[in-house]
Design a protein around this motif. Structure first.
Motif, PDB file in Angstrom:
ATOM      1  N   UNK A   5       7.641 -41.643   2.566  1.00  0.00           N
ATOM      2  CA  UNK A   5       8.663 -42.384   3.304  1.00  0.00           C
ATOM      3  C   UNK A   5       8.222 -42.624   4.749  1.00  0.00           C
ATOM      4  N   UNK A   6       7.613 -41.622   5.350  1.00  0.00           N
ATOM      5  CA  UNK A   6       7.136 -41.767   6.734  1.00  0.00           C
ATOM      6  C   UNK A   6       6.077 -42.859   6.837  1.00  0.00           C
ATOM      7  N   UNK A   7       5.109 -42.875   5.929  1.00  0.00           N
ATOM      8  CA  UNK A   7       4.057 -43.888   5.964  1.00  0.00           C
ATOM      9  C   UNK A   7       4.631 -45.286   5.818  1.00  0.00           C
ATOM     10  N   UNK A   8       5.686 -45.416   5.041  1.00  0.00           N
ATOM     11  CA  UNK A   8       6.339 -46.712   4.881  1.00  0.00           C
ATOM     12  C   UNK A   8       7.081 -47.103   6.154  1.00  0.00           C
ATOM     13  N   UNK A   9       7.830 -46.180   6.710  1.00  0.00           N
ATOM     14  CA  UNK A   9       8.611 -46.494   7.916  1.00  0.00           C
ATOM     15  C   UNK A   9       7.732 -46.727   9.137  1.00  0.00           C
ATOM     16  N   UNK A  10       6.568 -46.102   9.191  1.00  0.00           N
ATOM     17  CA  UNK A  10       5.650 -46.322  10.312  1.00  0.00           C
ATOM     18  C   UNK A  10       4.747 -47.528  10.076  1.00  0.00           C
ATOM     19  N   UNK A  11       4.952 -48.213   8.965  1.00  0.00           N
ATOM     20  CA  UNK A  11       4.269 -49.462   8.637  1.00  0.00           C
ATOM     21  C   UNK A  11       2.784 -49.286   8.335  1.00  0.00           C
ATOM     22  N   UNK A  69      11.445 -50.414  10.936  1.00  0.00           N
ATOM     23  CA  UNK A  69      11.745 -51.470  11.890  1.00  0.00           C
ATOM     24  C   UNK A  69      10.508 -52.278  12.230  1.00  0.00           C
ATOM     25  N   UNK A  70      10.564 -53.034  13.322  1.00  0.00           N
ATOM     26  CA  UNK A  70       9.414 -53.821  13.745  1.00  0.00           C
ATOM     27  C   UNK A  70       8.243 -52.918  14.139  1.00  0.00           C
ATOM     28  N   UNK A  71       7.059 -53.492  14.202  1.00  0.00           N
ATOM     29  CA  UNK A  71       5.845 -52.722  14.491  1.00  0.00           C
ATOM     30  C   UNK A  71       5.950 -51.972  15.824  1.00  0.00           C
ATOM     31  N   UNK A  72       6.474 -52.609  16.846  1.00  0.00           N
ATOM     32  CA  UNK A  72       6.585 -51.961  18.158  1.00  0.00           C
ATOM     33  C   UNK A  72       7.475 -50.722  18.086  1.00  0.00           C
ATOM     34  N   UNK A  73       8.543 -50.812  17.329  1.00  0.00           N
ATOM     35  CA  UNK A  73       9.438 -49.663  17.155  1.00  0.00           C
ATOM     36  C   UNK A  73       8.727 -48.553  16.379  1.00  0.00           C
ATOM     37  N   UNK A  74       8.006 -48.914  15.336  1.00  0.00           N
ATOM     38  CA  UNK A  74       7.283 -47.930  14.529  1.00  0.00           C
ATOM     39  C   UNK A  74       6.235 -47.203  15.373  1.00  0.00           C
ATOM     40  N   UNK A  75       5.517 -47.937  16.206  1.00  0.00           N
ATOM     41  CA  UNK A  75       4.465 -47.347  17.029  1.00  0.00           C
ATOM     42  C   UNK A  75       5.012 -46.411  18.101  1.00  0.00           C
ATOM     43  N   UNK A  76       6.277 -46.537  18.426  1.00  0.00           N
ATOM     44  CA  UNK A  76       6.868 -45.661  19.438  1.00  0.00           C
ATOM     45  C   UNK A  76       7.105 -44.247  18.899  1.00  0.00           C
TER      46      UNK A  76
END
Length: 85
Positions: A5-11, A69-76
């Motif tokens: 789930x984490x790998x999916x949410x972090x894109x 969420x969007x990539x910027x949100x995931x990278x945070x």
């Protein structure tokens, strides 16, 4: 939170099924130990080593995302510690 789930949410993976296949290859490490189960629990402060293409990416998890969420949100939610390509 489960690793798939984490790998999916972090894109890092497009879907949980893709993440589960990737984990099944047993090349991912959490805090230096090989991950063999898709339901491996991940917490804040954990360090993940991920095979990306021909290289390796090492990330430290700051917080667990509530959604994909969007990539910027995931990278945070993580910090890139090392990337060998």
């Amino acid at each position: 939170m489960r690793l798939d789930l984490l790998l999916t949410r972090l894109r890092f993976a497009k879907s949980r099924a893709v993440a589960q296949r990737w984990i099944g290859e047993e090349h991912i490490r959490c805090n230096g130990e090989r991950v063999t189960r898709t339901d491996c629990p991940i917490a804040e402060g954990d360090v993940l080593t991920l095979p990306i293409g021909q290289g390796v990416m090492v990330i430290a998890i700051h917080s667990l995302p509530e959604r994909r969420g969007p990539a910027a949100e995931a990278q945070s939610h993580y910090t890139l510690l090392n990337r060998d390509s």
